[in-house]
Design an enzyme around this catalytic site. Structure first.
Site, PDB file in Angstrom:
ATOM      1  N   LEU A 125      -2.122   4.060  -0.184  1.00 12.26           N
ATOM      2  CA  LEU A 125      -1.139   3.279  -1.011  1.00 12.26           C
ATOM      3  C   LEU A 125      -1.867   2.798  -2.431  1.00 12.26           C
ATOM      4  O   LEU A 125      -1.442   3.040  -3.426  1.00 12.26           O
ATOM      5  CB  LEU A 125      -0.633   2.071  -0.287  1.00 12.26           C
ATOM      6  CG  LEU A 125       0.370   1.305  -1.022  1.00 12.26           C
ATOM      7  CD1 LEU A 125       1.619   1.943  -1.363  1.00 12.26           C
ATOM      8  CD2 LEU A 125       0.754   0.019  -0.320  1.00 12.26           C
ATOM      9  N   GLU A 127      -4.042   1.873  -5.579  1.00 10.60           N
ATOM     10  CA  GLU A 127      -4.811   2.824  -6.575  1.00 10.60           C
ATOM     11  C   GLU A 127      -5.421   1.623  -7.642  1.00 10.60           C
ATOM     12  O   GLU A 127      -5.316   0.568  -7.374  1.00 10.60           O
ATOM     13  CB  GLU A 127      -3.646   3.325  -7.690  1.00 10.60           C
ATOM     14  CG  GLU A 127      -2.961   4.384  -6.906  1.00 10.60           C
ATOM     15  CD  GLU A 127      -1.619   5.193  -7.805  1.00 10.60           C
ATOM     16  OE1 GLU A 127      -1.686   4.774  -9.145  1.00 10.60           O
ATOM     17  OE2 GLU A 127      -1.059   5.834  -7.063  1.00 10.60           O
ATOM     18  N   GLY A 129      -5.176   0.700 -10.668  1.00  7.38           N
ATOM     19  CA  GLY A 129      -4.262   0.067 -11.348  1.00  7.38           C
ATOM     20  C   GLY A 129      -3.214  -0.678 -10.691  1.00  7.38           C
ATOM     21  O   GLY A 129      -2.339  -1.287 -11.096  1.00  7.38           O
ATOM     22  N   GLY A 131      -3.058  -2.682  -6.929  1.00  7.14           N
ATOM     23  CA  GLY A 131      -3.352  -3.175  -5.835  1.00  7.14           C
ATOM     24  C   GLY A 131      -2.420  -4.120  -5.327  1.00  7.14           C
ATOM     25  O   GLY A 131      -1.646  -3.574  -4.365  1.00  7.14           O
ATOM     26  N   SER A 132      -2.468  -5.376  -5.754  1.00  2.28           N
ATOM     27  CA  SER A 132      -1.431  -6.278  -4.958  1.00  2.28           C
ATOM     28  C   SER A 132       0.108  -5.658  -5.661  1.00  2.28           C
ATOM     29  O   SER A 132       0.964  -5.790  -4.752  1.00  2.28           O
ATOM     30  CB  SER A 132      -1.847  -7.710  -5.433  1.00  2.28           C
ATOM     31  OG  SER A 132      -2.904  -8.073  -4.818  1.00  2.28           O
ATOM     32  N   GLY A 245       0.537  -2.565  10.797  1.00  3.77           N
ATOM     33  CA  GLY A 245      -0.840  -2.872  10.331  1.00  3.77           C
ATOM     34  C   GLY A 245      -1.358  -4.208  10.185  1.00  3.77           C
ATOM     35  O   GLY A 245      -2.429  -4.472  10.732  1.00  3.77           O
ATOM     36  N   GLU A 367      -4.697  -4.685   3.331  1.00  4.90           N
ATOM     37  CA  GLU A 367      -3.233  -4.667   3.880  1.00  4.90           C
ATOM     38  C   GLU A 367      -2.314  -5.854   3.419  1.00  4.90           C
ATOM     39  O   GLU A 367      -1.515  -6.198   4.008  1.00  4.90           O
ATOM     40  CB  GLU A 367      -3.238  -4.700   5.327  1.00  4.90           C
ATOM     41  CG  GLU A 367      -4.202  -3.493   5.889  1.00  4.90           C
ATOM     42  CD  GLU A 367      -3.571  -2.798   7.373  1.00  4.90           C
ATOM     43  OE1 GLU A 367      -2.507  -3.297   7.666  1.00  4.90           O
ATOM     44  OE2 GLU A 367      -4.254  -1.826   7.589  1.00  4.90           O
TER      45      GLU A 367
HETATM   46  C1  LIG Z   1     -12.841  -2.042   2.746  1.00  2.00           C
HETATM   47  C2  LIG Z   1     -11.463  -1.813   2.487  1.00  2.00           C
HETATM   48  C3  LIG Z   1     -10.421  -0.809   2.716  1.00  2.00           C
HETATM   49  C4  LIG Z   1      -9.380  -0.750   2.109  1.00  2.00           C
HETATM   50  N1  LIG Z   1      -8.840   0.377   2.832  1.00  2.00           N
HETATM   51  C5  LIG Z   1      -7.432   0.579   2.032  1.00  2.00           C
HETATM   52  C6  LIG Z   1      -6.706   1.674   2.745  1.00  2.00           C
HETATM   53  O1  LIG Z   1      -7.088   2.431   3.588  1.00  2.00           O
HETATM   54  N2  LIG Z   1      -5.445   2.109   2.231  1.00  2.00           N
HETATM   55  C7  LIG Z   1      -5.143   1.521   1.067  1.00  2.00           C
HETATM   56  O2  LIG Z   1      -4.150   1.860   0.467  1.00  2.00           O
HETATM   57  N3  LIG Z   1      -5.749   0.577   0.743  1.00  2.00           N
HETATM   58  C8  LIG Z   1      -6.918   0.087   0.935  1.00  2.00           C
HETATM   59  N4  LIG Z   1      -7.483  -1.119   0.668  1.00  2.00           N
HETATM   60  C9  LIG Z   1      -7.171  -1.711  -0.453  1.00  2.00           C
HETATM   61  C10 LIG Z   1      -6.678  -3.023  -0.360  1.00  2.00           C
HETATM   62  O3  LIG Z   1      -5.277  -3.037   0.483  1.00  2.00           O
HETATM   63  C11 LIG Z   1      -6.441  -3.771  -1.863  1.00  2.00           C
HETATM   64  O4  LIG Z   1      -7.774  -3.951  -2.042  1.00  2.00           O
HETATM   65  C12 LIG Z   1      -5.731  -4.920  -1.667  1.00  2.00           C
HETATM   66  O5  LIG Z   1      -4.403  -4.852  -1.656  1.00  2.00           O
HETATM   67  C13 LIG Z   1      -5.886  -5.969  -2.891  1.00  2.00           C
HETATM   68  O6  LIG Z   1      -5.745  -5.080  -4.266  1.00  2.00           O
HETATM   69  P1  LIG Z   1      -6.842  -5.245  -5.191  1.00  2.00           P
HETATM   70  O7  LIG Z   1      -8.122  -5.037  -4.621  1.00  2.00           O
HETATM   71  O8  LIG Z   1      -6.435  -4.409  -6.454  1.00  2.00           O
HETATM   72  O9  LIG Z   1      -6.853  -6.774  -5.595  1.00  2.00           O
HETATM   73  P2  LIG Z   1      -5.983  -7.333  -6.960  1.00  2.00           P
HETATM   74  O10 LIG Z   1      -4.630  -7.064  -6.593  1.00  2.00           O
HETATM   75  O11 LIG Z   1      -6.278  -7.164  -8.197  1.00  2.00           O
HETATM   76  O12 LIG Z   1      -5.858  -8.895  -6.363  1.00  2.00           O
HETATM   77  C14 LIG Z   1      -6.968  -9.732  -6.938  1.00  2.00           C
HETATM   78  C15 LIG Z   1      -6.798 -11.121  -6.694  1.00  2.00           C
HETATM   79  O13 LIG Z   1      -5.512 -11.710  -7.349  1.00  2.00           O
HETATM   80  C16 LIG Z   1      -4.662 -12.138  -6.271  1.00  2.00           C
HETATM   81  N5  LIG Z   1      -3.367 -11.662  -6.811  1.00  2.00           N
HETATM   82  C17 LIG Z   1      -2.556 -10.479  -7.225  1.00  2.00           C
HETATM   83  N6  LIG Z   1      -1.524 -10.792  -7.450  1.00  2.00           N
HETATM   84  C18 LIG Z   1      -1.215 -12.126  -7.201  1.00  2.00           C
HETATM   85  C19 LIG Z   1      -0.056 -12.529  -7.438  1.00  2.00           C
HETATM   86  N7  LIG Z   1       1.159 -12.061  -7.762  1.00  2.00           N
HETATM   87  N8  LIG Z   1       0.121 -14.140  -7.083  1.00  2.00           N
HETATM   88  C20 LIG Z   1      -1.105 -14.517  -6.510  1.00  2.00           C
HETATM   89  N9  LIG Z   1      -2.236 -14.052  -6.427  1.00  2.00           N
HETATM   90  C21 LIG Z   1      -2.312 -12.609  -7.028  1.00  2.00           C
HETATM   91  C22 LIG Z   1      -4.911 -11.415  -5.146  1.00  2.00           C
HETATM   92  O14 LIG Z   1      -4.526 -12.275  -4.049  1.00  2.00           O
HETATM   93  C23 LIG Z   1      -6.523 -11.434  -5.161  1.00  2.00           C
HETATM   94  O15 LIG Z   1      -7.119 -12.477  -4.652  1.00  2.00           O
HETATM   95  C24 LIG Z   1      -8.854  -1.246   1.045  1.00  2.00           C
HETATM   96  C25 LIG Z   1      -9.782  -2.406   0.605  1.00  2.00           C
HETATM   97  C26 LIG Z   1     -10.960  -2.569   1.173  1.00  2.00           C
HETATM   98  C27 LIG Z   1     -11.692  -3.631   0.307  1.00  2.00           C
END
Ligand SMILES: Cc1cc2nc3c(=O)[nH]c(=O)nc-3n(C[C@H](O)[C@H](O)[C@H](O)COP(=O)(O)OP(=O)(O)OC[C@H]3O[C@@H](n4cnc5c(N)ncnc54)[C@H](O)[C@@H]3O)c2cc1C
Length: 384
Positions: A125, A127, A129, A131-132, A245, A367
């Site tokens: 899921l 990318e 650009g 994440g959340s 999950g 997740e």
């Molecule tokens: C070891 C590992 C394994 C993973 N495995 C998978 C996988 O198998 N498949 C997959 O699809 N993904 C995977 N991920 C990705 C993971 O789901 C993302 O890292 C996560 O969803 C957060 O996205 P980001 O890292 O881009 O952080 P960002 O979205 O950039 O967030 C950075 C910070 O900002 C905060 N934030 C963002 N938006 C808001 C908001 N609206 N309000 C308040 N706070 C906010 C977040 O909570 C966080 O503290 C994995 C990540 C890791 C580290």
């Protein structure tokens, strides 16, 4: 460990997973972590017990259990190694999405290999650009047709993919239509399809027993039959996968934290300072009592949420989010206190605590971060 009114069958499954963990996971987990070993054979041995398709239907070859049973299995395996348990959880989530939403042809094509984990699946899921804000994803699938039939041409890149580079199948959320969640679809893409490539393995704080890598798609031609659900349903399917999950990730925190509590009980009884066991200090006793109390509260919420997801209750997503947030934060806090009770020895790799401390840390991030969990809960509360 709390029994939460478990049935005899649920207790039997829990005990089977605990026995498997004690025999096949716990003795090796430290080495897997230290040497970054991906324990493929142990994972396949877990699949022989049915753990590769825990909530895949029996018609499709799975063991057709509910989400509470899945949580019990994940919790039990995480007592030995949270990283390996979480890897198996992600595979289960991906296999379930194919079983629940795939066509009969797609199920026949992939599930006979996925359930025994002779082929393993990733969930894609995130990318760089997106994440959340996952619904902002840009990986694109354009439908085309030629003499060899209907297919999609997929271009884009997925970040942080668990199993990336090692797994055989990638369940990928990608854009087939408009911006936002309604333009997202879900496709199964094979590792060996032309145009699939992987980034270098990520160097991580924890989760050393499983690979994580970027997955790239450069004009990959994917047959239309590999679509999971209908076009435009991908985001909904991805979120439904995450309900389960998130329970499993929370369960991995429960199992890891319980192990650290048990280690702390043994250690503090044995370790002597000021002429007595450190377990005799009231501070140690109160710390242990709080750790166990808080973990039981998290466990009870997580099991309740698991029952709601099994029963498809209207508030299942809210409960899965609450349980994931609470179990993963509580688990990390418990492990941190266990490390403190071990003093300097807790910081050394001679004891398992630091490994659990590192492994559990990511559960508050992936997740959906725990901030995103709060958004889901609050949004549901304010909806009326
Ligand atoms: C070891 C590992 C394994 C993973 N495995 C998978 C996988 O198998 N498949 C997959 O699809 N993904 C995977 N991920 C990705 C993971 O789901 C993302 O890292 C996560 O969803 C957060 O996205 P980001 O890292 O881009 O952080 P960002 O979205 O950039 O967030 C950075 C910070 O900002 C905060 N934030 C963002 N938006 C808001 C908001 N609206 N309000 C308040 N706070 C906010 C977040 O909570 C966080 O503290 C994995 C990540 C890791 C580290």
């Amino acid at each position: 460990m709390t029994q939460f009114d478990l049935t005899d069958d649920q207790r039997a499954i829990q005990e089977m997973a605990q026995r498997f963990t004690a025999d096949a996971i716990t003795p090796h987990a430290g080495e897997w972590d230290e040497k970054h070993i991906f324990p493929r054979d142990t994972i396949r041995a877990a699949a022989e017990l049915g753990f590769g398709g825990i909530y895949v239907s029996e018609e499709a070859g799975g063991i057709g259990l509910g989400r509470l049973e899945a949580a019990l299995i994940m919790e039990a395996m995480a007592y030995g190694c949270p990283s390996t348990s979480a890897f198996i959880s992600i595979h289960n989530m991906s296999a379930w999405m194919i079983d629940r939403f795939g066509s009969q042809a797609l199920k026949d094509k992939y599930l006979p290999d996925l359930v025994p984990m002779t082929r393993m699946a990733s969930y894609c899921l995130t990318e760089a650009g997106a994440g959340s804000d996952a619904a902002a994803l840009k990986t694109k699938a354009v439908r085309a047709s030629d003499s060899e039939g209907d297919h999609y041409v997929v271009t884009g890149s997925k970040q942080f993919i668990s199993g990336g580079g090692e797994n055989d199948l990638y369940v990928v959320m990608l854009r087939t239509g408009e911006d936002g969640p309604k333009g997202i679809s879900c496709l199964v893409i094979e590792k060996d399809m032309q145009g699939v490539s992987f980034g270098a393995q990520e160097r991580k704080l924890g989760w050393h027993s499983q690979p994580t890598a970027q997955v790239n798609f450069d004009g990959v031609r994917v047959p239309v039959e590999n679509l999971v659900g209908a076009e435009g349903e991908g985001f909904r399917i991805a979120m439904m996968g995450l309900d389960g999950g998130r329970l499993n990730i929370g369960a991995c925190s429960l199992g890891g934290a319980q192990r650290c509590i048990d280690e702390s009980v043994t250690y503090t009884k044995d370790r002597k300072q000021f002429g007595q066991s450190i377990a005799d200090f009231q501070n140690t006793q109160f710390t242990l009592a709080d750790m166990q109390t808080e973990l039981e509260a998290a466990r009870t919420l997580l099991y309740a949420a698991a029952v709601k997801v099994t029963e498809n209750a209207p508030d299942k997503t809210r409960f899965a989010a609450m349980a994931k947030r609470f179990a993963t934060d509580t688990g990390s806090s418990v492990v941190d206190r266990a490390l403190q009770l071990h003093g300097g020895y807790g910081y050394l790799m001679d004891y398992p605590i630091e490994r659990f401390w590192r492994d559990l840390r990511v559960h508050s991030i992936l997740e959906g971060t725990n901030q995103v969990m709060r958004m889901i809960v609050a949004r549901d509360m304010l909806r009326g």
